[in-house]
Design a protein around this motif. Sequence first.
Motif, PDB file in Angstrom:
ATOM      1  N   GLU A 127       5.325  -2.881   9.927  1.00 30.64           N
ATOM      2  CA  GLU A 127       6.276  -3.762  10.516  1.00 30.64           C
ATOM      3  C   GLU A 127       7.150  -4.131   9.318  1.00 30.64           C
ATOM      4  O   GLU A 127       6.967  -4.045   8.131  1.00 30.64           O
ATOM      5  N   LYS A 128       8.243  -4.588   9.835  1.00 29.49           N
ATOM      6  CA  LYS A 128       9.547  -4.834   9.020  1.00 29.49           C
ATOM      7  C   LYS A 128       8.872  -6.032   7.956  1.00 29.49           C
ATOM      8  O   LYS A 128       8.230  -7.020   8.422  1.00 29.49           O
ATOM      9  N   GLY A 129       9.177  -6.042   6.713  1.00 28.70           N
ATOM     10  CA  GLY A 129       8.894  -6.858   5.708  1.00 28.70           C
ATOM     11  C   GLY A 129       7.731  -6.848   5.385  1.00 28.70           C
ATOM     12  O   GLY A 129       7.076  -7.518   4.246  1.00 28.70           O
ATOM     13  N   GLU A 130       6.524  -5.981   5.727  1.00 21.88           N
ATOM     14  CA  GLU A 130       4.965  -5.978   5.549  1.00 21.88           C
ATOM     15  C   GLU A 130       4.979  -5.095   4.307  1.00 21.88           C
ATOM     16  O   GLU A 130       6.025  -4.498   3.602  1.00 21.88           O
ATOM     17  N   MET A 131       4.069  -5.364   3.448  1.00 20.70           N
ATOM     18  CA  MET A 131       3.664  -4.871   2.402  1.00 20.70           C
ATOM     19  C   MET A 131       2.333  -3.965   2.407  1.00 20.70           C
ATOM     20  O   MET A 131       1.453  -4.592   2.705  1.00 20.70           O
ATOM     21  N   ILE A 132       2.460  -3.037   2.380  1.00 23.12           N
ATOM     22  CA  ILE A 132       1.309  -2.211   2.808  1.00 23.12           C
ATOM     23  C   ILE A 132       0.742  -0.937   1.691  1.00 23.12           C
ATOM     24  O   ILE A 132       1.607  -0.586   0.868  1.00 23.12           O
ATOM     25  N   ALA A 133      -0.645  -1.003   1.579  1.00 21.82           N
ATOM     26  CA  ALA A 133      -1.034  -0.051   0.450  1.00 21.82           C
ATOM     27  C   ALA A 133      -1.948   1.142   0.911  1.00 21.82           C
ATOM     28  O   ALA A 133      -2.665   0.782   1.817  1.00 21.82           O
ATOM     29  N   PHE A 134      -1.630   2.189   0.375  1.00 21.20           N
ATOM     30  CA  PHE A 134      -2.453   3.397   0.652  1.00 21.20           C
ATOM     31  C   PHE A 134      -3.561   3.398  -0.631  1.00 21.20           C
ATOM     32  O   PHE A 134      -2.811   3.768  -1.521  1.00 21.20           O
ATOM     33  N   ILE A 135      -4.542   3.329  -0.416  1.00 18.77           N
ATOM     34  CA  ILE A 135      -5.169   3.472  -1.592  1.00 18.77           C
ATOM     35  C   ILE A 135      -6.469   4.591  -1.163  1.00 18.77           C
ATOM     36  O   ILE A 135      -6.766   4.826  -0.169  1.00 18.77           O
ATOM     37  N   GLY A 136      -6.857   5.333  -2.246  1.00 14.22           N
ATOM     38  CA  GLY A 136      -7.771   6.337  -2.004  1.00 14.22           C
ATOM     39  C   GLY A 136      -7.897   6.894  -3.444  1.00 14.22           C
ATOM     40  O   GLY A 136      -7.094   6.900  -4.382  1.00 14.22           O
TER      41      GLY A 136
END
Lengths: 263, 264, 326
Positions: C48-57
């Motif tokens: 979504e707009k303004g979201e902070m999302i992390a890809f971890i692995g």
Amino acid sequence: MRKYLYIYKSEVMTNLQYIVDILVGFISYCIIIFIFLNLWNYIYSDPSELINGYNMNQMIWYVTITEILWMSISGRKLCRKICNDVRSGNIAYNINKPYNYVEYSLFNHLGVVTIRFVCVFVLGIAMGIIFLRSIPSLNVLQIAGFLLTCLLATVINILLIVAIGLISFFIEDANPFYWLYSKLILVVGTIFPVEFFPGVIQPIIKASPIYVVSYGPARLFVNFETSQFINVIVAQIIYLIISFSICHFIYSKGVKRLNVNGG
Amino acid sequence: MLTAVKNQIKVSFLSTRYALEREMLNKVTFITNIIFMILNNSCFIVQWIILYSIKDNIGGLGFKELLLLWGLAAGTFGFARFFCESAFNISDAINKGTLDNYLVQPKNVLLSYITSTVQVSCLGDMLYAYIMLFIYGITVKSFILFTFFCINGALIVVALAIIFGSLSFWFGRVELVADTMNSLMVNFATYPDGIFKGIVKILFYTIIPLEFVNYIPIRLIIDFNLNSFIIVIAVTIFFISLAFIIFYQGLKRYSSSNLMNVRI
Amino acid sequence: MAVITVKNLSKSFKVKTKEKGLKGSLKSIIKTKYKIIKAVKNISFSVEKGEMIAFIGPNGAGKSTSIKMMTGILYPDKGSIDILGLNPVKERKKLAYEIGCVFGQKEQLWTHLTPYDNFRFFGAIYDIPNSRVEKKINELKELFELDDFINTPVRNLSLGQRIRCEIVASLIHEPKILFLDEPTIGLDPVVKENIRVLIKRMNKEYKTTVVLTSHDVSDIEKLCKRVIIVNNGSIVLDDTMENLKYHYLNKKIVDAKMKEQVNLDDEDGITILKDKGYNLKIEVDTKKKSVSDALKLLNPDNIIDINISNVPLEQIISDIYKEGDK
């Protein structure tokens, strides 16, 4: 002496893995020889014509041999290594070791040259035979003599480059001096035999290192004369002593300076 | 469209300027590099003096014309490697994934990449080129033509470097082929084409097109001829277009390919 | 409103394989064998707009490949990507104006120039008029606290300062989405923390959507509300940070070296992982027992050395798998 032979042997072994790189470098060698083949083909109206005492095949063989000698030296690498050793202070570690830095560098680099020489020599001669369909006729003794002068030429060449590298004890960067040396050998020593230069400067070239590191062996290959062989060997022995002394002189002066300045 | 071109030129100009500034950080090295290149080139005059003492016409060129050929060769390769040094390292950039940084920028990937480094010693080549022109005899006409052909030749040389380098998109580590082709060009360029025969001549008109880089231009500077001039320009356009097509085809492949060399 | 929509995305690579030894080398020259690696397997998500999302692995899980596909560097084999209504494959250039990228392992800055000059250069790349670039630089200078070194050549900056400059450089053109690929790699914990704070502040200030990758759980813990864990190219978890914390980050590992031997029995909230008399390794479930309670059991006077750490990411992933199996 045994330890130097051991240094030499291990360096030969290390360099065996760089054979592919050497073969790659051989491509540029081929290009140069090919260009000279065309050039001399154009200049000689007839292959048996003599220019300054050389026929066309001899001219091409001359370049083939001098280029082999020069290519196998890989001098820039050596000079850079010595300069780095001096400037980084690595050389200080060598002072305490039970061998001499000059001899160490010589045998170490001879290990590098051996592999290069064998590869380039075999390929270079093969290429010469393919292009020219002939080879100067030398008997076994003459070939041995020729190879001996090649060996001495290489040793002297390495010692001179080591001496140039050691100059960096005293000045910031010795590489420009190496550059000058290499240009001198390449322009004056590899393309044309001494006889092609104006009479006035011929004696100067004959007295210069060019005579012992490139002209001498190449000239013997294209036209072996025993008297010439003796001349070359004598000159080489004199140069060997001179270059060896110069190296030790610069090194001992440099080390003293290093001790005073604390590196 | 026009502003896009203007902006692209601005960015390429800026990156060349910054790359030059980077090289000028160490003034002494900068100047020695240039001077040594001039001396380096000058050394070979010795070779030609000796050759011309044997024969006064080699491959159709007299001594002065040969100096002009040397000058033009130094000029073309100088311009090419100065402004577009990175074009000669494309192969490496492809294999190491350096292009990725340029791919996320809204500019022309190829142009941004090839102008990202300069080779300083080539300033020496460029100076040397004009010294040779001066010895040959400088006139307004020869100056303009000479400069034009330096740039024109540089464009062909760069285009070829891009084409050879782009082979890496398909074949991976082929720096060797690219380097060999580039050094073939340089090595041959300083010898008159008249000394070569047969297959080499064909190569000069095709994959190492030195005829259009140096040999025809030399004849044109000596004796101008509109037809040849137009042919040279047409060939240049051809090689530039070919370079762009091949590079962008390769880039597409780079992005969609499943070949993973070094990049993950 | 979703700014990123990814559907059934897949990408595989062919990797050359080589048998051991000289014989293997020779063989590979004649006929190269390839191994197919599925870097990304059928992943779908939206941001979504303004979201902070992390890809971890873990390394090689497919994080970078995913980012590269979203930014148009790589094309997917299968599936669709929609970034701000644009298709990265077809509209790479257009997309470039809208997004910013920082690749932690690839520098974009000219190292001999100052950050200020670099920012001006990036302004030119994105066709921004000089006056606006100036304004933006001043704004970001404040936000990222660059005042002390904005006029120092980049090569003289510390790694942390450099990364801050890299991030600012990618924000000059006011991108709507910022992709950060391993932004904190190779940084020490203090600097890492500092970068996280700045990224968070930036997100708050500009409402920029942030997609970042990391193999460090602590990176995400403090930064993102949402986490996507990838492993072997697949999404193993797409959940809020809160849930993740509750279920998987509630465990701490206590590694202690004791003066005297302790006899500890398994009890509620404590699992003994290793008991070698003087060396003890226990897992504490903080939902059931606080760390300090657990330490009391060990008798603090008896401890020579102690190390308390999070459960490693690999452990969490395998826990998630186990959970799935149930």
